[in-house]
Write a protein that holds these residues in place. Structure first.
Motif, short mmCIF file in Angstrom:
data_model
loop_
_atom_site.label_atom_id
_atom_site.label_comp_id
_atom_site.label_asym_id
_atom_site.label_seq_id
_atom_site.Cartn_x
_atom_site.Cartn_y
_atom_site.Cartn_z
N SER A 220 38.35 11.14 49.09
CA SER A 220 39.61 11.94 49.05
C SER A 220 40.54 10.98 49.20
O SER A 220 40.41 9.66 49.10
CB SER A 220 39.88 12.58 50.14
OG SER A 220 38.76 14.00 50.38
N ASN A 240 42.10 16.50 48.55
CA ASN A 240 40.57 16.83 48.27
C ASN A 240 40.24 16.65 46.66
O ASN A 240 40.75 17.37 45.98
CB ASN A 240 40.43 18.22 48.80
CG ASN A 240 38.58 18.29 48.82
OD1 ASN A 240 38.17 17.90 47.73
ND2 ASN A 240 38.42 19.02 49.84
N SER A 242 37.54 17.05 45.26
CA SER A 242 36.50 17.84 44.90
C SER A 242 37.25 19.35 44.47
O SER A 242 36.62 20.12 43.60
CB SER A 242 35.60 18.17 45.94
OG SER A 242 36.13 18.93 46.97
N ASN A 243 38.28 19.83 45.06
CA ASN A 243 38.82 21.12 44.61
C ASN A 243 40.38 20.98 44.40
O ASN A 243 40.96 21.92 44.01
CB ASN A 243 38.59 22.18 45.80
CG ASN A 243 38.96 21.65 46.98
OD1 ASN A 243 40.09 20.98 47.10
ND2 ASN A 243 38.57 22.54 48.10
N GLY A 244 40.93 19.61 44.59
CA GLY A 244 42.41 19.56 44.37
C GLY A 244 43.21 20.01 45.23
O GLY A 244 44.73 19.86 45.13
N SER A 245 42.97 20.63 46.32
CA SER A 245 43.80 20.96 47.51
C SER A 245 44.40 19.88 48.24
O SER A 245 43.96 18.71 48.21
CB SER A 245 42.81 21.86 48.59
OG SER A 245 42.06 20.99 49.15
#
Length: 366
Positions: A220, A240, A242-245
């Motif tokens: 991250s 994050n 992996s999901n862009g959050s």
């Protein structure tokens, strides 16, 4: 912030690397063991632009736990110049971004002699992908330096205003677009993604107000957003990958990363500083030290090999405030936050970077 370049890729894996293979006769072929050891810490002092105090370079030797002052000036018989604000340490060379002089100083790490200067307008922060060096600038561009020839081989288009922190992750560069200066500052809320190969713009990530520092743990990104120094406080956010959050994980004004932990100082103006460690794996936060030795924190850095932490500070003036014109100091803590030593530094000790070497050997084959 905190810079190692040739060992960049190694630190995500381990501090000891071993490999072996089997030949056609089934006899093991043992490859060398490579250990990375740190020898000390460079302290880059910014000086004070408004008081015409030039920056300087000091060194804390682990063998003595003492600081040697003025390395650059002693070696080169000249000043480091106006506002040196970032440092990248390689295997045999060192890069120093000197913002007020519009240049990168390239030094021989053994002698501290300047071997070349690279002209870049208002350079700020640096990172490496293990091959090239990337530099942010207040002209809104990122430059790419080839360390073999120490020349700029590519640059981005203008992607923002005052570009600050930068890190490399998965073939891309992530750059903090901090603010637009003027009569009143306009603070931005974005991290710009660049393709490290082409230097092309790949979009932006919305973050908190005034992002200035960004680091990665290999999974991250963590971005420090300084806010507006008034009603909007400084925070650290996790991006994050992996999901862009994007989520806030802590309040802090200084940040360093090592061994899956974020070392954080929260020192908003007028408040008592606090010193914490955020565990990336568990999401828990604990006190690292009470920091009674620190008057006004200036930087934090953690040795990625030893785990020891170093916090720099301004001294207290006769009026009870931070003395921005006087000598600073650096405090050495062990990995558990226990005090080890305190040493005087130059004015404005805002960057700490670690000096390391490789040790080679062979494992015992049973």
């Amino acid at each position: 912030m905190k810079k190692y370049f040739y060992m960049f890729a190694c630190l995500f894996a381990a501090t000891t690397l071993t490999t072996s293979c089997i030949n056609d006769d089934d006899d093991p072929v043992v490859e060398p063991v490579v250990n990375i050891e740190t020898d000390g810490a460079f302290i880059l002092n910014e000086g004070n632009y408004y008081s015409n105090i030039d920056g300087s370079l000091d060194y804390l030797d682990y063998s003595t736990d003492k600081v040697t002052r003025g390395l650059f000036a002693t070696a080169n018989k000249r000043s480091l110049g106006n506002t040196p604000n970032d440092m990248l340490v390689g295997n045999s060379i060192v890069y120093i971004a000197t913002n007020g002089e519009n240049r990168i100083e390239v030094l021989n790490k053994s002698t501290m002699m300047s071997i070349k200067t690279i002209e870049i307008p208002s350079p700020r922060e640096m990172t490496s992908d293990g091959t090239y060096v990337y530099v942010t600038s207040y002209d809104g561009r990122v430059r790419k330096i080839d360390p073999e020839y120490n020349i700029v081989v590519a640059q981005s288009a203008v992607i923002g205003d005052n570009l600050e922190g930068i890190t490399y992750f998965g073939g891309s560069l992530y750059v903090c677009n901090s603010c637009k200066p003027g009569e009143t500052y306009t603070y931005h809320r974005e991290v710009v993604k660049l393709n490290a190969s082409t230097m092309g713009n790949e979009g932006t990530i919305s973050v908190g107000l005034n992002p200035t520092q960004i680091v990665t743990d290999g999974n991250s990104l963590y971005v420090l957003c300084m806010g507006d120094y008034d009603s909007t406080p400084a925070i650290v956010q996790r991006i994050n990958m992996s999901n862009g959050s994007v989520n806030e994980i802590s309040k802090a004004t200084f940040m360093s990363i090592a061994a899956n932990k974020l070392y954080l100082i929260n020192a908003p103006w007028g408040a008592t500083p606090t010193y914490h460690v955020y565990d990336i794996k568990t999401g828990s936060e604990t006190t690292f030290t009470e920091g009674s030795e620190i008057f006004a924190p200036c930087a934090i850095a953690v040795d990625p090999i030893k785990g020891d932490a170093f916090i720099t500070s301004y001294t207290e003036s006769e009026y009870g405030y931070a003395d921005y014109n006087g000598e600073g100091y650096i405090v050495h803590y062990d990995k558990n936050g226990n005090f080890i030593s305190k040493n005087t530094t130059g004015v404005g000790p805002a960057t700490v970077a670690f000096n390391y070497h490789y040790e080679y050997g062979y494992p015992t084959v049973k």
